[in-house]
Write a protein that holds these residues in place. Structure first.
Motif, short mmCIF file in Angstrom:
data_model
loop_
_atom_site.label_atom_id
_atom_site.label_comp_id
_atom_site.label_asym_id
_atom_site.label_seq_id
_atom_site.Cartn_x
_atom_site.Cartn_y
_atom_site.Cartn_z
N ASP A 26 0.81 -1.22 0.00
CA ASP A 26 0.00 0.00 0.00
C ASP A 26 0.84 1.27 0.00
O ASP A 26 0.36 2.33 -0.41
CB ASP A 26 -0.94 0.02 1.22
N THR A 27 2.08 1.19 0.47
CA THR A 27 2.94 2.37 0.51
C THR A 27 4.10 2.26 -0.49
O THR A 27 5.08 3.00 -0.38
CB THR A 27 3.50 2.59 1.93
N TYR A 28 3.98 1.35 -1.41
CA TYR A 28 5.01 1.12 -2.42
C TYR A 28 4.52 1.63 -3.77
O TYR A 28 3.33 1.48 -4.05
CB TYR A 28 5.30 -0.38 -2.51
N PRO A 29 5.37 2.27 -4.58
CA PRO A 29 6.81 2.56 -4.47
C PRO A 29 7.15 3.45 -3.26
O PRO A 29 6.28 4.11 -2.71
CB PRO A 29 7.13 3.26 -5.78
N LEU A 30 8.42 3.48 -2.91
CA LEU A 30 8.87 4.13 -1.69
C LEU A 30 9.44 5.51 -1.95
O LEU A 30 10.11 5.75 -2.95
CB LEU A 30 9.96 3.29 -1.01
N SER A 31 9.18 6.42 -1.00
CA SER A 31 9.84 7.71 -1.00
C SER A 31 11.28 7.52 -0.51
O SER A 31 11.64 6.47 0.04
CB SER A 31 9.11 8.69 -0.09
N LEU A 32 12.10 8.55 -0.67
CA LEU A 32 13.49 8.47 -0.20
C LEU A 32 13.52 8.23 1.30
O LEU A 32 14.31 7.42 1.80
CB LEU A 32 14.24 9.76 -0.55
#
Length: 240
Positions: free
Chosen positions: A27-33
């Motif tokens: 649910d939170t992918y792709p990832l922020s830096l």
């Protein structure tokens, strides 16, 4: 297909983090830096524990992008990153899972890999894990070469461990007289904390496995109740 250059330790940690989070937190992918940095520096499910800075993670992401192993996407206020390992290496999902675990946790036995993969992918048995590991180890040169290596079984060990080759050749090759070089252990409080984190993570995986098995069998996990508590010894004398 040409072989990739060896990955640096930070590149390996970043790539392993992308592989893990794609399966455990979709649910939170792709990832922020920031999410990449947080994932790289987890104290559980990581060997060794690292302290990767935002600048180091950004540089690693850009290097992986240059190798086509990472993809940057822009759809919001911040850039987000995903891995492209399966397409670049032309491997199935099961093989990508095993490579990701080896990148994050270091050399492991087939049994350890099956247990640690519980949240990523459920392997039917240890034989299936070994099958994919051998496939990765037997890749031909036109496929990019081997990606895993079975290490020599050290004295006292029941199973041989496997290592990934994305970071280049390992010093402890399998063969007569070869021995596995143990990774350096952290010292002091870091060592104790890292061991506790690993134990908690393994305990959580075992609990998940027990719960799943009980659900499939229509049973409830065993536990103590008031009825099963040991009764007071009737022969015990009262103290006046």
């Amino acid at each position: 297909m040409n072989a990739l250059r060896p990955l640096t330790p930070i590149e390996a940690r970043v790539l392993g983090t992308l592989l893990e989070k794609a399966r455990t937190v979709p649910d939170t992918y792709p990832l922020s830096l920031n999410a990449v940095v947080s994932g790289c520096n987890q104290r559980s499910s990581r060997e060794p524990v690292m302290a990767v800075s935002a600048d180091e993670a950004q540089a690693a992401l850009e290097s992986l992008q240059g190798l086509s192993l990472a993809i940057e996407s822009h759809g919001g206020r911040v850039a987000r990153w995903s891995h492209n390992l399966q397409r670049v290496l032309a491997v199935p999902e099961q093989s990508a899972v095993l490579l990701g675990l080896l990148l994050l946790r270091g050399p492991q036995t087939a049994g350890e890999l099956r247990l640690n993969a519980e949240r990523w992918h459920r392997f039917a048995d240890i034989s299936s894990v070994e099958g994919f590991l051998h496939e990765l180890a037997e890749r031909k040169g036109d496929q990019g070469g081997p990606l895993t290596l079975q290490l020599a079984r050290a004295p006292g060990e029941r199973e041989a461990r496997w290592a990934q080759l994305l970071c280049g050749p390992v010093t402890d090759a399998s063969g007569p007289g070869a021995s596995r070089v143990a990774p350096a252990e952290p010292t002091g409080d870091d060592s104790a904390s890292a061991r506790i984190d690993r134990l908690e993570d393994e305990l959580a995986a075992l609990r998940a496995t027990v719960t799943r098995l009980c659900t499939e069998l229509g049973l409830s996990p065993a536990g103590r109740t008031a009825e099963t508590a040991p009764a007071t010894n009737p022969d015990a004398k009262e103290i006046s």
